[in-house]
Design a protein around this motif. Sequence first.
Motif, mmCIF file in Angstrom:
data_model
loop_
_atom_site.group_PDB
_atom_site.id
_atom_site.type_symbol
_atom_site.label_atom_id
_atom_site.label_comp_id
_atom_site.label_asym_id
_atom_site.label_seq_id
_atom_site.Cartn_x
_atom_site.Cartn_y
_atom_site.Cartn_z
ATOM 1 N N ASN B 68 0.297 -0.821 -0.530
ATOM 2 C CA ASN B 68 0.023 0.270 -0.302
ATOM 3 C C ASN B 68 1.102 1.628 -0.168
ATOM 4 O OD1 ASN B 68 -3.277 -0.402 0.452
ATOM 5 N ND2 ASN B 68 -2.054 -2.098 1.564
ATOM 6 N N LEU B 69 2.190 1.403 0.620
ATOM 7 C CA LEU B 69 2.902 2.231 0.946
ATOM 8 C C LEU B 69 3.385 3.101 -0.920
ATOM 9 C CD1 LEU B 69 4.393 1.376 4.118
ATOM 10 C CD2 LEU B 69 4.274 3.950 3.319
ATOM 11 N N SER B 70 3.345 1.500 -1.131
ATOM 12 C CA SER B 70 4.111 1.585 -2.876
ATOM 13 C C SER B 70 3.174 1.898 -3.482
ATOM 14 C CB SER B 70 4.762 0.302 -3.282
ATOM 15 O OG SER B 70 4.608 0.186 -5.183
ATOM 16 N N ASP B 71 1.609 1.948 -3.923
ATOM 17 C CA ASP B 71 0.661 2.144 -4.558
ATOM 18 C C ASP B 71 0.645 4.110 -3.911
ATOM 19 O OD1 ASP B 71 -0.508 0.911 -5.805
ATOM 20 O OD2 ASP B 71 -1.927 -0.261 -3.989
ATOM 21 N N LEU B 72 1.038 4.855 -2.637
ATOM 22 C CA LEU B 72 1.112 6.063 -2.582
ATOM 23 C C LEU B 72 2.050 6.665 -2.753
ATOM 24 C CD1 LEU B 72 -0.550 6.806 1.104
ATOM 25 C CD2 LEU B 72 -1.886 6.413 -1.061
ATOM 26 N N ALA B 73 3.294 5.961 -2.783
ATOM 27 C CA ALA B 73 4.698 6.628 -3.985
ATOM 28 C C ALA B 73 4.348 7.128 -5.428
ATOM 29 C CB ALA B 73 5.813 5.346 -3.278
ATOM 30 N N ALA B 108 5.496 0.540 9.727
ATOM 31 C CA ALA B 108 4.424 1.308 10.124
ATOM 32 C C ALA B 108 5.552 3.060 10.955
ATOM 33 C CB ALA B 108 2.635 1.767 11.251
ATOM 34 N N ASP B 109 6.578 2.122 11.608
ATOM 35 C CA ASP B 109 7.097 2.865 12.415
ATOM 36 C C ASP B 109 7.962 3.876 11.183
ATOM 37 O OD1 ASP B 109 6.317 2.702 14.692
ATOM 38 O OD2 ASP B 109 7.481 1.329 15.481
ATOM 39 N N ALA B 110 8.931 2.577 10.079
ATOM 40 C CA ALA B 110 9.749 2.968 9.285
ATOM 41 C C ALA B 110 8.882 4.042 8.411
ATOM 42 C CB ALA B 110 10.369 2.040 8.439
ATOM 43 N N PHE B 111 7.897 4.288 8.321
ATOM 44 C CA PHE B 111 6.969 5.462 7.196
ATOM 45 C C PHE B 111 6.165 6.107 8.457
ATOM 46 C CE2 PHE B 111 8.755 2.096 4.637
ATOM 47 C CZ PHE B 111 9.468 2.387 4.207
ATOM 48 N N GLN B 112 6.163 6.494 9.200
ATOM 49 C CA GLN B 112 5.602 7.532 10.155
ATOM 50 C C GLN B 112 3.971 7.583 9.660
ATOM 51 O OE1 GLN B 112 7.178 9.978 12.623
ATOM 52 N NE2 GLN B 112 7.859 7.608 12.812
ATOM 53 N N ASN B 175 8.893 4.861 -1.248
ATOM 54 C CA ASN B 175 8.005 6.467 -0.751
ATOM 55 C C ASN B 175 8.941 8.080 -0.395
ATOM 56 O OD1 ASN B 175 5.806 4.202 0.295
ATOM 57 N ND2 ASN B 175 5.361 5.859 0.369
ATOM 58 N N GLU B 176 10.067 7.268 0.314
ATOM 59 C CA GLU B 176 11.316 8.506 0.568
ATOM 60 C C GLU B 176 12.099 8.778 -1.569
ATOM 61 O OE1 GLU B 176 14.934 6.928 2.426
ATOM 62 O OE2 GLU B 176 13.203 6.248 3.648
ATOM 63 N N LEU B 177 12.034 8.214 -2.322
ATOM 64 C CA LEU B 177 12.423 8.486 -3.378
ATOM 65 C C LEU B 177 11.689 9.879 -3.588
ATOM 66 C CD1 LEU B 177 13.757 8.648 -6.281
ATOM 67 C CD2 LEU B 177 12.455 6.162 -6.420
ATOM 68 N N ALA B 178 9.542 9.543 -3.427
ATOM 69 C CA ALA B 178 8.839 10.574 -4.170
ATOM 70 C C ALA B 178 8.845 11.306 -3.646
ATOM 71 C CB ALA B 178 7.512 9.297 -4.385
#
Lengths: 305, 305
Positions: B68-73, B108-112, B175-178
């Motif tokens: 899901n994080l990847s979808d948001l990225a 969740a912790d890694a991506f706040q 996400n960090e790249l985005a």
Amino acid sequence: MEQSFLAYLRGRTSELPQVEVGIGDDAAVILPGPGPLVACTDQIIAGVDFELPAASLHDVGYKSMAINLSDLAAMGAVAESALVTLALPKENATQIAGEVYEGILEAADAFQVAIAGGDLTTYDGPLAISVTLLGRCPDGQPWLRSGAQEGDVVLASGAFGGSILGRHLRPVPRNELALAIRRLGVTVNAAIDVSDSLSIDLDRLCARSGVGVDLEVDAIPVHPDADRLAEQSGRRAFEHAWSDGEDFELLLTLSADDAGQLLAAAELPAPLTPIGKVIGRTGLWMMEDGKHVRLSPQGYIHGDQ
Amino acid sequence: MEQSFLAYLRGRTSELPQVEVGIGDDAAVILPGPGPLVACTDQIIAGVDFELPAASLHDVGYKSMAINLSDLAAMGAVAESALVTLALPKENATQIAGEVYEGILEAADAFQVAIAGGDLTTYDGPLAISVTLLGRCPDGQPWLRSGAQEGDVVLASGAFGGSILGRHLRPVPRNELALAIRRLGVTVNAAIDVSDSLSIDLDRLCARSGVGVDLEVDAIPVHPDADRLAEQSGRRAFEHAWSDGEDFELLLTLSADDAGQLLAAAELPAPLTPIGKVIGRTGLWMMEDGKHVRLSPQGYIHGDQ
């Protein structure tokens, strides 16, 4: 089936202004609105929350939306968009998805909810529907379980008990009532929707608020279904009203002044009945022969076995 | 088990400022922020998306968040909060939920990301995890699949192929790249994340944008896992890069100027490689002996059987 079903769904879902980008991208884009966002999620699964084919797939789809709408009603929120995830038995997956979606779309259309996205998987298991609903409180703060104040009046919408006779599949979530209450400008101090039972959910509200309730037990509205069920079960109708689940009514606490103003309002979308008063001592209580007697919350606790 | 598990969860989850009211009310309250809200949902199920006990429950929990994080990225969005729904086999339900949640909380912790709410059910079926993730694009518009322009350069993050050897359980969503790309101020015209395969997802981006891509096939970064897998499978490493799923890398299209500026930037969180150019003619193409040859998208299409 996912790509072709999503294409069908894109054609079937209404375009609503709150969703800028819906089904078909990596994520949905929802336009900013006033006030905080309110989000809830609830799943229902065949064999746990409903039985097939006793329940129709259409009703089950409707219910998956209605139970989430009820959660937003309990926050005093207007629903805006939904993400719908289906886990489908491999056999007849496309047909099942189609029938379930007809019920989902019926509820979405009735409450002006945009289907913003979702996911579909076929697997070796029973039908499971998980809905996440997003909404807003456009003109104020969300109602929480934790805000009840000593001296508040407890109001209940509708009537309780016996939903298992059929009402539980077609609940009418109280979103219109919540909106009407907001428009009157009265302050709701605390709210919860009744999913597990009147007594269990009132007890939960009390626990979160650190208060108790002195109930007028005779005032609790008993649904005609509770009377009908009592004839079959041999229990009293009131016991069904007290302990049956899935009424999806609201319990609200307001100051005596605000409660009076609300009860005097004409033409609310659902009846409201005062059923007790918030007291400082925790727990649920009634007066009997001039003494406080403690009542025990009863019903189905979701997820417990 | 739901009430006691939710109590455990309230203790385990970090308090983050974006969620005003989390687990424990009828719905979560999420504070308003700048820009449109971005919402996605994806479920993974044992026997379909992963196999137990080959995959650890911790990894499976992590993966349910990472996809899901990847979808948001792919939308250029920062994740803010998650609603997590588990359907748990009756046997050892509490233990399974606990181990899955350790992986969810790691991500969740890694991506706040704040765990804002969720649902739990035990049932007669395999472990199913459904995550809805909410995020925002604080300083601009979401990236869509549909914005690719003729003349754009296609950039790919990371490298492709062979994720089945283990990487697919521990994807690093971009996400960090985005976020780094957004901060550079370049305009991304279109984006997608690679879940089904490089070729299938690039083809989807093209279809939504009404364009095609002239690929520099030799430039496509092939992951060392694709080389290792090729030794086992007898296929070419490039075929794995072209058709394997679950790389969770990003494909982006930008104007030649913006792509040049981006590629010149120092210290991006992940490598970016130009792999082709957007053309008006639809489809995926390569040059061979001075002629355009059409390439066929290949891979696993999610939900198809």
